[in-house]
Design a protein around this motif. Structure first.
Motif, PDB file in Angstrom:
ATOM      1  N   UNK A   1       0.741  -1.327  -0.068  1.00 54.01           N
ATOM      2  CA  UNK A   1      -0.060   0.031  -0.001  1.00 54.01           C
ATOM      3  C   UNK A   1       0.807   1.387   0.071  1.00 54.01           C
ATOM      4  N   UNK A   2       0.406   2.209  -0.930  1.00 52.53           N
ATOM      5  CA  UNK A   2       1.207   3.485  -0.839  1.00 52.53           C
ATOM      6  C   UNK A   2       0.924   4.365   0.878  1.00 52.53           C
ATOM      7  N   UNK A   3       1.856   4.542   1.331  1.00 55.49           N
ATOM      8  CA  UNK A   3       1.755   5.284   2.565  1.00 55.49           C
ATOM      9  C   UNK A   3       0.331   6.147   2.941  1.00 55.49           C
ATOM     10  N   UNK A   4       0.065   7.037   1.936  1.00 58.91           N
ATOM     11  CA  UNK A   4      -1.218   8.113   1.871  1.00 58.91           C
ATOM     12  C   UNK A   4      -2.471   6.923   1.703  1.00 58.91           C
ATOM     13  N   UNK A   5      -2.358   6.173   1.296  1.00 58.74           N
ATOM     14  CA  UNK A   5      -3.630   5.187   1.412  1.00 58.74           C
ATOM     15  C   UNK A   5      -3.643   4.623   2.649  1.00 58.74           C
ATOM     16  N   UNK A   6      -2.681   4.149   3.388  1.00 65.56           N
ATOM     17  CA  UNK A   6      -2.867   3.573   4.648  1.00 65.56           C
ATOM     18  C   UNK A   6      -3.294   4.451   5.614  1.00 65.56           C
ATOM     19  N   UNK A   7      -3.066   5.901   5.611  1.00 67.65           N
ATOM     20  CA  UNK A   7      -3.516   7.150   6.247  1.00 67.65           C
ATOM     21  C   UNK A   7      -5.135   7.006   5.986  1.00 67.65           C
TER      22      UNK A   7
END
Length: 242
Positions: free
Chosen positions: A225-231
């Motif tokens: 997952x892209x870090x921004x998507x995790x957030x």
């Protein structure tokens, strides 16, 4: 056999056959539960070991999938009809279900073409299975087929667990695998919201609350997952869980 093609990726051991007799055709899916797949489950087990361990023996996986297919159907949900089981070759033969997968639906949603309500429907049906005491252990949007009548068919359920397991891990898996590699934060929020609200319309809200408070479920998917998507996922779950 008038036609055959591999289903899934190049490493898949599931094949669709078209059987023809006169003018009649019948489509079947033949899944081979091979020993070589044990390495796959071992590697996934190492990755997700803090949360979940997987069964690797192909004969056990065959047995659990057979039982799970029948069990899910007993709850009023949909699975492919079993045609045959060949124990010696570890083959599971089912009727082939024509349609697209929920992974396809999510990809369409990302470009403004998909029907996001199907994601909420999947959340509600998964919650129904959790409420009955079962968990998938390994659930991905690509393993749920949407038929022409918008019925959802659960497939590839060899890691299913009866009267045990972790419902929050199922929720984390479905959302995370569905949003793998995307950078579209707006649609990621929509997909997460649709699924979680669908789930909470039927299921135990404490599973979502536990997912919101945990730092190990969604975070286990940082490799895909892209870090921004995790957030984005975490923010939506927290907002809904309150």
């Amino acid at each position: 056999i008038s036609k055959k093609r591999r289903l899934g990726n190049k490493n898949s051991r599931t094949t669709m056959y078209v059987l023809k007799r006169g003018s009649n055709e019948h489509k079947i899916a033949v899944k081979e539960l091979a020993r070589s797949k044990a390495l796959k489950w071992a590697m996934i087990g190492l990755w997700s070991e803090p949360v979940r361990r997987y069964r690797m023996d192909p004969l056990f996986r065959l047995g659990f999938e057979y039982k799970a297919i029948r069990y899910i159907r007993s709850l009023g949900l949909h699975t492919p009809v079993i045609e045959a089981v060949v124990l010696g070759k570890r083959l599971l033969v089912t009727q082939f279900v024509d349609g697209i997968t929920l992974a396809d639906v999510i990809r369409d949603c990302m470009v403004g073409k998909g029907e996001a309500s199907l994601i909420g429907k999947a959340g509600a049906e998964i919650a129904k299975i959790h409420t009955a005491g079962g968990t998938f252990g390994n659930i991905k949007p690509k393993n749920i087929i949407v038929s022409e009548k918008d019925l959802l068919y659960f497939t590839d359920v060899e890691q299913f667990i009866f009267n045990a397991g972790d419902p929050a891990w199922d929720v984390a898996q479905f959302i995370s695998w569905g949003l793998k590699s995307t950078r579209n934060n707006k649609m990621a929020a929509t997909i997460t919201k649709e699924f979680v609200e669908g789930y909470m319309s039927v299921g135990d809200p404490s599973n979502i609350s536990r997912l919101a408070k945990s730092k190990r479920y969604i975070e286990s998917f940082y490799p895909v997952l892209v870090p921004s998507i995790v957030h984005t996922i975490k923010n939506e779950i927290n907002a809904i869980a309150g």
